[in-house]
Design an enzyme around this catalytic site. Structure first.
Site, mmCIF file in Angstrom:
data_model
loop_
_atom_site.group_PDB
_atom_site.id
_atom_site.type_symbol
_atom_site.label_atom_id
_atom_site.label_comp_id
_atom_site.label_asym_id
_atom_site.label_seq_id
_atom_site.Cartn_x
_atom_site.Cartn_y
_atom_site.Cartn_z
ATOM 1 N N LYS A 1 -4.277 -7.596 1.804
ATOM 2 C CA LYS A 1 -4.174 -6.227 1.272
ATOM 3 C C LYS A 1 -2.903 -6.037 0.455
ATOM 4 O O LYS A 1 -2.943 -5.497 -0.644
ATOM 5 C CB LYS A 1 -4.188 -5.197 2.417
ATOM 6 C CG LYS A 1 -5.438 -5.231 3.286
ATOM 7 C CD LYS A 1 -5.415 -4.141 4.355
ATOM 8 C CE LYS A 1 -4.270 -4.261 5.348
ATOM 9 N NZ LYS A 1 -4.390 -5.421 6.274
ATOM 10 N N ARG B 1 -5.676 3.691 9.537
ATOM 11 C CA ARG B 1 -5.970 2.613 10.480
ATOM 12 C C ARG B 1 -6.702 3.143 11.700
ATOM 13 O O ARG B 1 -7.067 2.356 12.576
ATOM 14 C CB ARG B 1 -4.657 1.984 10.939
ATOM 15 C CG ARG B 1 -4.412 0.561 10.434
ATOM 16 C CD ARG B 1 -3.029 0.170 10.921
ATOM 17 N NE ARG B 1 -2.727 -1.220 10.878
ATOM 18 C CZ ARG B 1 -2.088 -1.824 9.880
ATOM 19 N NH1 ARG B 1 -1.778 -1.163 8.804
ATOM 20 N NH2 ARG B 1 -1.770 -3.089 9.977
ATOM 21 N N ARG C 1 3.359 -16.958 6.004
ATOM 22 C CA ARG C 1 3.749 -16.121 4.868
ATOM 23 C C ARG C 1 5.198 -15.644 4.914
ATOM 24 O O ARG C 1 5.806 -15.522 5.969
ATOM 25 C CB ARG C 1 2.795 -14.933 4.721
ATOM 26 C CG ARG C 1 2.966 -13.849 5.748
ATOM 27 C CD ARG C 1 1.890 -12.784 5.552
ATOM 28 N NE ARG C 1 2.047 -11.727 6.527
ATOM 29 C CZ ARG C 1 1.231 -10.670 6.619
ATOM 30 N NH1 ARG C 1 0.204 -10.549 5.806
ATOM 31 N NH2 ARG C 1 1.465 -9.739 7.528
ATOM 32 N N ARG D 1 8.611 -11.667 8.364
ATOM 33 C CA ARG D 1 8.508 -10.506 9.253
ATOM 34 C C ARG D 1 8.577 -10.917 10.718
ATOM 35 O O ARG D 1 8.014 -11.930 11.107
ATOM 36 C CB ARG D 1 7.193 -9.778 8.998
ATOM 37 C CG ARG D 1 7.300 -8.752 7.893
ATOM 38 C CD ARG D 1 5.965 -8.266 7.437
ATOM 39 N NE ARG D 1 5.067 -7.883 8.527
ATOM 40 C CZ ARG D 1 3.840 -7.428 8.333
ATOM 41 N NH1 ARG D 1 3.367 -7.294 7.114
ATOM 42 N NH2 ARG D 1 3.089 -7.097 9.346
ATOM 43 N N ARG E 1 -2.580 -7.907 16.947
ATOM 44 C CA ARG E 1 -2.841 -7.139 15.719
ATOM 45 C C ARG E 1 -4.318 -7.216 15.342
ATOM 46 O O ARG E 1 -4.907 -6.229 14.899
ATOM 47 C CB ARG E 1 -1.932 -7.631 14.592
ATOM 48 C CG ARG E 1 -0.493 -7.116 14.779
ATOM 49 C CD ARG E 1 0.524 -7.977 14.075
ATOM 50 N NE ARG E 1 0.368 -7.982 12.637
ATOM 51 C CZ ARG E 1 0.937 -8.888 11.836
ATOM 52 N NH1 ARG E 1 1.670 -9.845 12.339
ATOM 53 N NH2 ARG E 1 0.758 -8.804 10.538
HETATM 54 P P1 ADP Z 1 -0.548 -6.108 8.673
HETATM 55 O O1 ADP Z 1 -1.673 -5.377 8.003
HETATM 56 O O2 ADP Z 1 -0.343 -7.469 8.126
HETATM 57 O O3 ADP Z 1 -0.631 -6.096 10.166
HETATM 58 P P2 ADP Z 1 1.340 -3.964 8.019
HETATM 59 O O4 ADP Z 1 2.606 -4.191 7.309
HETATM 60 O O5 ADP Z 1 0.302 -3.153 7.363
HETATM 61 O O6 ADP Z 1 0.821 -5.417 8.358
HETATM 62 O O7 ADP Z 1 1.636 -3.300 9.447
HETATM 63 C C1 ADP Z 1 2.581 -3.820 10.340
HETATM 64 C C2 ADP Z 1 2.627 -2.984 11.619
HETATM 65 O O8 ADP Z 1 3.006 -1.626 11.296
HETATM 66 C C3 ADP Z 1 1.287 -2.834 12.341
HETATM 67 O O9 ADP Z 1 1.031 -3.916 13.218
HETATM 68 C C4 ADP Z 1 1.506 -1.506 13.093
HETATM 69 O O10 ADP Z 1 2.302 -1.678 14.233
HETATM 70 C C5 ADP Z 1 2.297 -0.681 12.092
HETATM 71 N N1 ADP Z 1 1.429 0.128 11.195
HETATM 72 C C6 ADP Z 1 1.292 0.002 9.848
HETATM 73 N N2 ADP Z 1 0.434 0.917 9.359
HETATM 74 C C7 ADP Z 1 0.010 1.646 10.426
HETATM 75 C C8 ADP Z 1 -0.897 2.735 10.597
HETATM 76 N N3 ADP Z 1 -1.557 3.261 9.538
HETATM 77 N N4 ADP Z 1 -1.084 3.231 11.840
HETATM 78 C C9 ADP Z 1 -0.442 2.719 12.903
HETATM 79 N N5 ADP Z 1 0.423 1.692 12.832
HETATM 80 C C10 ADP Z 1 0.653 1.146 11.605
#
Ligand code: ADP
Ligand code: ZN
Length: 227
Positions: A22, A97, A136, A170, A181
């Site tokens: 994404k 999400r 990554r 990260r 996740r």
């Molecule tokens: P990825 O999609 O690779 O898991 P992100 O950078 O989108 O990575 O998200 C990292 C973390 O941030 C998630 O595992 C969660 O803990 C939190 N997070 C991100 N976006 C949301 C969201 N919309 N709602 C709840 N938690 C979120």
């Protein structure tokens, strides 16, 4: 199609599990169409780094691979969406999400008369995601994404985009956290595929190929969604 063709600000949502690509694709769309990438993950990591109340509340949840509370995420997204540059149109990466977040987004967009052009689901196999995520890293200078096997740094060891040699990995990109996740994705986020299907906004693309291949599939869908 180039940026000039976008007459009304578009709202695109990228759906898909962690590792689906994404962020990589959102950055390419940002450049190609002049849209603004809104990554709630990036916004939350910035809040953690800045030590805000929201960041303090989010830190442990993120490290464990769970979802941060809807309230915190919706507030962060609402603030960001209200900034002037977002009037150009946005690509939502990692938001919504949960169903609660999707409903909140509908309300937010309704207030400004905007609508979702497309919710694009990046279709992948879970088994491949662990490898994608564990390898990554990103450039500390410009945020360009790299991967040990799929997109290594040039031989110079410096970012091909900005020349920086400072790379970041990260804290949650490790094999243990990836499992949590993916679980959170299937339990809480995957139901959004049906949510957007019900609204007639869903588009699915195969995201198991290479970065450029996925970008091509995405470009076709985006073009169709803008017409
Ligand atoms: P990825 O999609 O690779 O898991 P992100 O950078 O989108 O990575 O998200 C990292 C973390 O941030 C998630 O595992 C969660 O803990 C939190 N997070 C991100 N976006 C949301 C969201 N919309 N709602 C709840 N938690 C979120
Ligand atoms: Zn760079």
């Amino acid at each position: 199609m180039d940026a000039a063709v976008l007459t009304t600000p578009a709202v695109l949502i990228l759906l898909g599990p962690p590792g689906a690509g994404k962020g990589t694709q959102a950055r390419m769309l940002e450049e190609k169409y002049g849209l603004v990438q809104l990554s709630t993950g990036d916004l939350l990591r910035a809040a953690v780094a800045a030590g805000t109340d929201a960041g303090k509340a989010a830190k442990a949840v993120m490290e464990a691979g769970g979802l941060v509370s809807d309230e915190i995420v919706i507030n962060i997204l609402r603030d960001r969406l209200g900034e002037a540059d977002c009037a150009k149109g946005v690509i939502l990466d990692g938001f919504p999400r949960t169903t609660v977040q999707a409903e909140a987004l509908d309300v937010l967009l309704g207030e400004t008369g905007q609508k979702i052009n497309a919710a694009i689901s990046l279709e992948v196999d879970d088994a491949a995601m662990v490898g994608r995520i564990s390898g990554r890293f990103t450039c500390g200078g410009c945020g360009e994404g790299y991967h040990d096997s799929f997109k290594p740094l040039p031989d110079t060891g410096a970012c091909s985009n900005c020349g920086s040699t400072e790379m970041k990995r990260r804290a949650d990109d490790n094999a243990e956290t990836v499992g949590s996740r993916l679980e959170a994705y299937h339990a809480q986020t995957a139901p959004l595929i049906a949510y957007y299907e019900g609204k007639g906004a869903l588009q699915k693309i195969d995201a198991m190929g290479g970065i450029d291949e996925i970008a091509q599939g995405l470009a076709t869908v985006v073009k169709g969604a803008m017409d």
